[in-house]
Design an enzyme around this catalytic site. Sequence first.
Site, PDB file in Angstrom:
ATOM      1  N   CYS A 165       0.868  -1.188   0.000  1.00 19.59           N
ATOM      2  CA  CYS A 165       0.000   0.000   0.000  1.00 19.59           C
ATOM      3  C   CYS A 165       0.899   1.230   0.000  1.00 19.59           C
ATOM      4  CB  CYS A 165      -0.945  -0.018   1.201  1.00 19.59           C
ATOM      5  SG  CYS A 165      -0.109   0.101   2.813  1.00 19.59           S
ATOM      6  N   LYS A 166       0.458   2.308   0.599  1.00 24.53           N
ATOM      7  CA  LYS A 166       1.261   3.534   0.595  1.00 24.53           C
ATOM      8  C   LYS A 166       2.424   3.452   1.569  1.00 24.53           C
ATOM      9  CE  LYS A 166       0.885   8.574   1.097  1.00 24.53           C
ATOM     10  NZ  LYS A 166       2.002   8.750   2.039  1.00 24.53           N
TER      11      LYS A 166
END
Length: 476
Positions: A430-431
């Site tokens: 993800c981020k």
Amino acid sequence: MYFHRFFYEPLAHASYLVGCSTTKQALIVDPSRDITPYLELAHREGMQITAIAETHIHADLLSGARELADRTQGTLYLSGEGEEGGYRWAKDHSHHFLRDNDSFTVGELYIQALHTPGHTPEHLSFLLSQNKTSPPLGLFSGDFLFVGDAGRPDLLEKAVGIKGSSDIGAQALYHSIQRIQTFPDYLQIWPSHGAGSACGKALGSLPMSTLGYEKHTNWVFQEPTRSSFIKNIQTDQPMPPPYFSRMKKWNCESLPLLRERPKPDHFKTEDLRQLDFGKDGFYLVDTRPAGEFLRGHIKGSLCLPHNRSFVQWAGWLLENAPPLVLIVEEKREKQIERDLAMIGLDQQIAGILLTSELTQFPREDLETTRDVEPKDIVQYVQQEDIQVIDVRTHTEWQNGHLPNALHLPLATLCQHLHQLPTGQPLLMQCKSGGRSAIASSLLQAKGYDVINLRGGWDRWVEEHLVTEQPIHTPSS
């Protein structure tokens, strides 16, 4: 006049207390289910809550209107606009159903209701004046007008399934926007949401604004035609979480009081080991930080860290889940229960296991999740020896992604398990590593061979590793 804004950050929800300095009577606008802050402030300021107003039937959180009416015996001021059948629980309390231009007073304060449909058919906004003869000071705009945006008109269609209501709502919202433009520019705007809410797509982070400023900066006032407004207000709205449908129903029909909720049991290690979490229908939710979970957790448990995104992901992932057993730190227990109560998930808590009990679990009942640095995995990504699963949003994906990645946003991951490859490890990304830890736990519990990318996309970019722009339409 006394004025105070409350803000519940996990749902970006704003509510208000406004009081008459002469009579010490107070009004609460759009209360959330946790009414303790309102009661404490009113007590501290020597005020009595005599009125509770709600702009509309909320979809993103449980209302505290019934809680406050039950506790304070204050009068409810609710919308009588829109379709019949709303607020069926109000019959048990002192209440008034308001229509366009109806008014009421709280001490010397004068409040006028404006019917501002669009976000919902029944939506009201409330003009506040110092007294009946003074000009209006501000507008409690609810989910009609935000800082930088307006309330989305598509929730009844997307979350509740009322076909065609999105177009009808968009047209109504256009006319509400035209109406509000006739009011003076100095009028303060006090919305019920800020940045981070799913009730709009471009909400600003400023807590409040003025109508004049919004006319110059808010995109909804800049649309050149009615048709362009109707098109753009329905475009690129975020996907509503599944719990929105239940919130609409509960806020309309039967708001459960907090004092009526069941008290969860406290489990010990042996109690938990005797439960069959598949057969008995329990769902084990570990609320520790993601790093602690990855280093060791009970087999089959869900990683759901108690942070600012906790309520958001609980709403996405725990809706329609079986009874929950929560693994919590003792100091966080009450807050976690309170947070889940904001969207009614407190009703599903069957038990609590304190994190101190984890040290008593036999090693064979625990497992770890591989957590790797980008530099240690990059060659396997480039050689396609592992499959990268990017669980970020559509917008994040469009700004770039890892090579050969498959885009499956966390919010809908479990609906797309058929797209996951078999026979090779899955690198969850993800981020920054938080959402991927949640995703890793979901898939690991289902038997997949998963690896979590530590630091996520941010770390990957910081180390100047190879990235790609999208070359195909990402999955939704």
